[in-house]
Design a protein around this motif. Structure first.
Motif, PDB file in Angstrom:
ATOM      1  N   GLU A 201       0.869  -1.187   0.000  1.00  0.00           N
ATOM      2  CA  GLU A 201       0.000   0.000   0.000  1.00  0.00           C
ATOM      3  C   GLU A 201       0.900   1.230   0.000  1.00  0.00           C
ATOM      4  OE1 GLU A 201      -2.682  -0.489   3.410  1.00  0.00           O
ATOM      5  OE2 GLU A 201      -2.229  -2.610   3.286  1.00  0.00           O
ATOM      6  N   HIS A 328       2.625  -0.049   3.794  1.00  0.00           N
ATOM      7  CA  HIS A 328       2.289  -1.329   4.420  1.00  0.00           C
ATOM      8  C   HIS A 328       2.570  -2.442   3.425  1.00  0.00           C
ATOM      9  CE1 HIS A 328      -0.773   0.699   7.359  1.00  0.00           C
ATOM     10  NE2 HIS A 328       0.470   1.129   7.482  1.00  0.00           N
ATOM     11  N   ARG A 445      -4.158  -0.847  14.351  1.00  0.00           N
ATOM     12  CA  ARG A 445      -3.304   0.013  13.545  1.00  0.00           C
ATOM     13  C   ARG A 445      -1.991   0.326  14.247  1.00  0.00           C
ATOM     14  NH1 ARG A 445      -5.593  -0.383   8.724  1.00  0.00           N
ATOM     15  NH2 ARG A 445      -4.303   1.311   8.009  1.00  0.00           N
ATOM     16  N   GLU A 457       0.679  -8.038   7.769  1.00  0.00           N
ATOM     17  CA  GLU A 457       0.837  -6.699   7.235  1.00  0.00           C
ATOM     18  C   GLU A 457       2.000  -6.067   7.999  1.00  0.00           C
ATOM     19  OE1 GLU A 457      -2.847  -4.565   6.823  1.00  0.00           O
ATOM     20  OE2 GLU A 457      -1.807  -2.652   6.897  1.00  0.00           O
TER      21      GLU A 457
HETATM   22 MG    MG Z   1      -3.185  -1.754   5.364  1.00  0.00          MG
END
Ligand code: MG
Ligand code: ADP
Length: 706
Positions: A201, A328, A445, A457
Motif C-alpha cells: 500500500e 504497508h 493500527r 501486514e
Molecule cells: Mg493496510
C-alpha cells in the motif's frame, strides 16, 4: 487522454507477458521457458535466442527504439542504460535491427559507479546484469520514446550481488524449498511450489509543482527542513477517505491508466489522514513482481504528477507535525495449488498446519527482530517511526486475542474453550441493510507486524523505500524457521506429537513478541522492555543487525547472502545514511543563509525604520508592540545564527571522520540535533513574520492547495 478507455483493451498492453510469449514462441520453446519461469531450471542460449527474437519483434512492432536491462542497484532506485535496436546499416543503407539471446541474458556495465560497499576494491570494476525471466519485460513510454525494459539482477565481476533483486530471488527460492519441505513432513504432498506474495500500500503527498519548486528543501531532500503547521491543523477525520477533489481525481485516473498499461493491477485509491496525502494499492502478486511493480508505481506517480503540474512526494516525513507516509507490505505464502499457508483453514489438519506455521513465524520474527527492524529502516523513516502515527520502533506481532488463545491451547495440545464462539453476525438494526459476518479479529493500527486474517501486514516500511529488503528478510527468516521445524518432524516417530511440541516450544521461547494491545501506549514501552524486546530507535542503530552473528548464519545457511555481501551492504547502508543527512544539513545551511536569515534581517530593519519613523512623526506614540516584536525576533535570530555556526562547524568536523559507522553516528548524535536547533527558532519567526516577507511557501500554501 481518450475519454472512454476500455480497461480490458489497455491492461498489460505494454507487457511482454506469458500470452504474448505463447503466441510468438514455438510450442516447444514456450514450454521450456514456462518450466524455467515456474521451477527455475537452467536457461540455455538457444531458448534465449528465440525469446530475444520474439521480444525484439514485439517491441519494434510496438514502436520501441531501444532496449535496456532494468535493475535495482543498492541506491533504492531503478537503473537503466538504453541501447538502440539499430545496428550498422545493410550494404544498401537500410536499417538493421539487432538483439540477440546473449544481449537478453547478459549486460555489462561499470559496477564501480554504483554502491558496492568495497566489493569492487578486491575485484574488478565490471558488473553484470542478468535477465530475470520471472518478471515480464515491458515497454516504458514517455517523452524519451518507447524503451523495452528487461528486468534483471545485478552482480559484480565475482558474482557478488549488488542489487535488491538477487537476494530477493534467492530468498524466494529458499522459502519455497523450506515450505515444501515442511508441507511434506506434515504429509501434504499436493503442492509443487510455494510463492511468497506481496501487496504494497503506497502512501504519498501531492502538492502544487510551482510551490514545490519554490521549496529547495523539498527539491533537494524530499522533505521540508523548515516550516510549521498553520491554524488549520491536520483534521484527519475530514480528509481520510473523504471525497476526492477533481484535480487529485484527474491525477489518480491518469496514474491508473498508465499502471494498467504496464500490467500493474492498481486497485484501491483513497485520501489518507493528512491533508494532501493519498494512497494507491495494487492487487498482491509474487513478491518479485510486486517489488518491480512498486518501483514502477513510484516512478509513474512522480511522472504523472509532473505532467499535471503537481509534485508527488514519496518521503516518509515531508512535513513536521503532520502524519508521515508508509508502505504497508502485506505478505503471505501461497502454493501453486492455491493453498494460502497463512489462512487458518477449515479442517482440523489444515488448522494445525496453520498454527504450526504461525508459531514458526513468531519464532522467526522474535529471533531476528533486529533484522526485521533493519529491513524497514531508512533515514526518512527515522522521522516517522515511533511517533503516535506510525508503528512504534519496537517489533511486536499482533495476532488478535482469539487466535492467541487458540495458539496457546495448541501449545498445550488442547483446543480452546467454547466460550470463544461469540456472536459473529453484525446487524445494523435497519431492516433493508443486510446483516453480515464480522472478521475474526479487529484491526490494530498500532502494531508494526499484524496478522490480518490470511496474511501479515508489515507496517514499518517507509513510503520511499523498495519493498525488496522487507520481503527478503521475511522470506529468509521464515525459511530458516520452517527448515528447523521440518527437521524435527522428519525425525519424529509420532509426527503429530512433534508438531504440538514445536508449537509449544516456539510459543514458550518466543511468545513474548506477541502483543495485541495499544502499541502507542507508554505502558507498552515499559512492558516491551520488561519482556526484553529490542527497541531500536533509528536507522543508524539498526544497520549493524545486518552483520549480527545470527544474521550472517541465517543468510549463509539458506544461501541468500554471503558474509562478504552482507558486510558490503552494511557499509553501503552507513554510506547512504551519511549521504542523505549530509545533503539535509547542507541544504539547511544553504536555505537559512541565503533565504531565511536575509529575509529576517530585512524585515527587522524595516521594522526598526518604521519604529523610528513613527516616533519621529509623533513623539508620544506607543511603539511597544513593534519594539517587543523586534526584540523577540532579534533574539530568535541570534539563536538561529548561533545554531547555524554550530551546524556548519559540525558538518566540517563530520567531513574529517573516515570511519563510515562513526560518521553515521556523528550525523545522528551531533549533526541532527543541531539541525533541529537551527530549525526551531526559524519556525517560530515564520509564525511571527508578515507572510509576504517570508521567502518560502508555508505549510498552509503547500498542503491546502491541491
Ligand atoms: Mg493496510
Ligand atoms: P487495508 O485495509 O489494510 O488498507 P488494502 O485492502 O488497502 O488493505 O490493501 C491490502 C493489500 O494486501 C492489497 O495489496 C492486497 O492485494 C494485499 N493482499 C491481500 N491478500 C493478500 C495475501 N494473501 N498476500 C499478500 N498480500 C495480500
Amino acid at each position: 487522454m481518450s475519454k472512454n478507455v476500455k480497461v480490458e483493451e489497455i491492461f498489460g498492453s505494454r507487457v511482454f507477458d506469458r500470452g504474448e510469449m505463447k503466441a510468438r514462441l514455438s510450442k516447444e520453446t514456450y514450454k521450456k521457458l514456462e518450466k524455467i519461469m515456474d521451477s527455475g531450471a537452467e536457461l540455455s542460449l538457444d531458448i534465449a535466442d528465440e525469446v530475444a527474437a520474439a521480444m525484439k519483434d514485439w517491441a519494434i512492432e510496438k514502436g520501441a527504439t531501444h532496449f535496456t536491462h532494468w535493475f535495482q542497484p543498492l541506491t533504492g532506485f531503478t537503473a537503466e542504460k538504453h541501447v538502440a535496436f539499430i545496428d550498422s546499416p545493410s550494404e544498401r543503407g537500410k536499417v538493421v535491427y539487432e538483439f540477440s539471446g546473449k544481449e537478453l541474458v547478459r549486460g555489462e556495465l561499470d559496477a564501480s559507479s554504483f554502491p558496492n560497499g568495497g566489493l569492487r576494491a578486491t575485484f574488478e570494476a565490471r558488473g553484470y546484469t542478468t535477465w530475470d525471466c520471472t518478471s515480464p519485460a515491458f515497454i516504458k513510454e514517455d517523452a524519451i520514446g518507447k524503451i523495452l525494459c528487461i528486468p534483471t539482477a545485478f552482480c559484480s565481476y565475482s558474482g557478488a550481488a549488488l542489487d535488491l533483486k538477487t537476494p530477493l530471488l534467492r530468498s524466494m527460492q529458499a522459502v519455497n524449498s523450506a515450505s515444501l519441505r515442511l508441507l511434506h513432513a506434515l504429509g501434504f504432498y499436493s503442492s509443487k511450489r510455494v510463492t511468497p506474495m506481496a501487496g504494497a500500500e503506497q502512501e504519498y503527498f501531492l502538492i502544487s509543482k510551482d510551490k514545490f519548486l519554490k521549496r529547495k528543501d523539498l527539491v533537494y531532500t524530499g522533505r521540508t527542513l523548515f516550516g510549521t503547521m498553520p491554524a488549520k491543523d491536520q483534521d484527519s477525520a475530514a480528509h481520510y477517505s473523504g471525497a476526492i477533489n477533481e484535480r487529485v481525481g484527474a491525477f489518480m485516473k491518469a496514474v491508473n491508466l498508465e499502471l494498467w498499461r504496464y500490467g500493474v493491477p492498481a486497485k484501491i485509491q483513497h485520501n489518507e489522514v493528512a491533508p494532501s496525502q493519498h494512497e494507491i494499492c495494487p492487487v498482491f502478486l509474487s513478491a518479485n513482481i510486486s517489488t518491480d511493480h512498486n518501483q514502477l508505481i513510484m516512478e509513474i506517480l512522480k511522472k504523472v504528477a509532473d505532467r499535471n503540474n503537481l509534485a508527488c512526494i514519496l518521503h516518509e516525513k515531508p512535513f513536521d507535525g503532520i502524519n508521515g507516509s508508509g508502505k504497508h507490505t502485506n505478505w503471505s505464502l501461497i502454493t501453486d495449488d492455491g493453498i494460502n499457508l497463512l489462512s487458518p483453514g477449515d479442517t482440523e489438519r489444515d488448522r494445525l498446519r496453520f498454527l504450526l506455521i504461525l508459531s514458526c513465524l513468531i519464532k522467526a520474527v522474535d529471533r531476528h527482530a533486529g533484522l526485521v527492524r533493519l529491513s524497514a529502516s531508512c533515514v526518512g523513516n527515522d522521522y516517522r517511526l515511533g511517533g503516535n502515527e506510525a508503528p512504534p520502533s519496537v517489533i511486536s506481532i499482533f495476532i488478535g486475542e482469539k487466535l492467541e488463545k487458540e495458539l496457546l491451547a495448541a501449545a498445550e495440545n488442547s483446543v480452546p474453550s467454547e466460550d470463544d464462539d461469540e456472536n459473529t453476525l453484525i446487524s445494523t438494526g435497519v431492516s433493508f441493510l443486510s446483516s453480515f459476518n464480522k472478521d475474526s479479529s479487529d484491526r490494530n493500527r498500532t502494531s508494526p507486524f499484524a496478522f490480518v486474517g490470511n496474511r501479515f501486514e508489515f507496517r514499518m516500511v517507509g513510503s520511499s523505500d523498495s519493498i525488496a529488503s522487507a520481503n527478503t528478510v521475511l522470506n529468509s527468516i521464515s525459511a530458516q524457521s520452517f527448515n528447523e521445524a521440518a527437521e524435527i518432524i522428519e525425525n519424529a516417530e509420532n509426527k503429530e506429537a512433534a508438531v504440538y511440541r514445536i508449537i509449544h516450544d516456539n510459543i514458550a521461547q518466543h511468545g513474548r513478541i506477541v502483543f495485541n494491545g495499544n502499541g502507542y501506549s507508554e505502558e507498552w514501552r515499559a512492558e516491551a522492555e520488561r519482556r526484553g524486546l529490542k527497541n531500536i530507535s533509528g536507522a543508524a542503530a539498526a544497520i549493524e543487525y545486518i552483520v549480527a552473528p545470527e544474521s550472517i548464519s541465517l543468510f549463509e545457511e539458506i544461501g541468500v547472502l554471503s558474509e562478504e555481501e552482507l558486510r558490503a551492504r552494511c557499509e553501503i547502508r552507513y554510506e547512504s545514511f551519511v549521504r542523505q543527512l549530509h545533503i539535509e544539513a547542507l541544504s539547511m545551511v544553504n536555505i537559512a543563509q541565503k533565504q531565511l536569515i536575509p529575509a529576517i534581517v530585512k524585515y527587522t530593519r524595516d521594522m526598526a525604520l518604521s519604529i523610528s519613523a513613527v516616533k519621529k512623526a509623533c513623539s508620544g506614540a506607543d511603539t511597544s508592540v513593534q519594539e517587543n516584536a523586534l526584540t523577540y525576533i532579534s533574539s530568535l535570530l541570534r539563536e538561529a545564527g548561533n545554531a547555524l555556526a554550530a551546524l556548519e562547524k559540525a558538518i566540517s568536523r563530520a567531513d574529517s571522520i573516515t570511519d563510515v559507522r562513526e560518521k553515521a553516528f556523528f550525523f545522528k548524535d551531533s549533526v541532527r540535533p543541531l539541525m533541529q536547533e537551527l530549525r526551531a527558532p526559524l519556525d517560530i519567526i515564520e509564525k511571527h513574520m508578515d507572510k509576504k516577507s517570508w521567502p518560502l511557501p508555508s505549510y498552509g500554501d503547500l498542503l491546502f492547495d491541491v
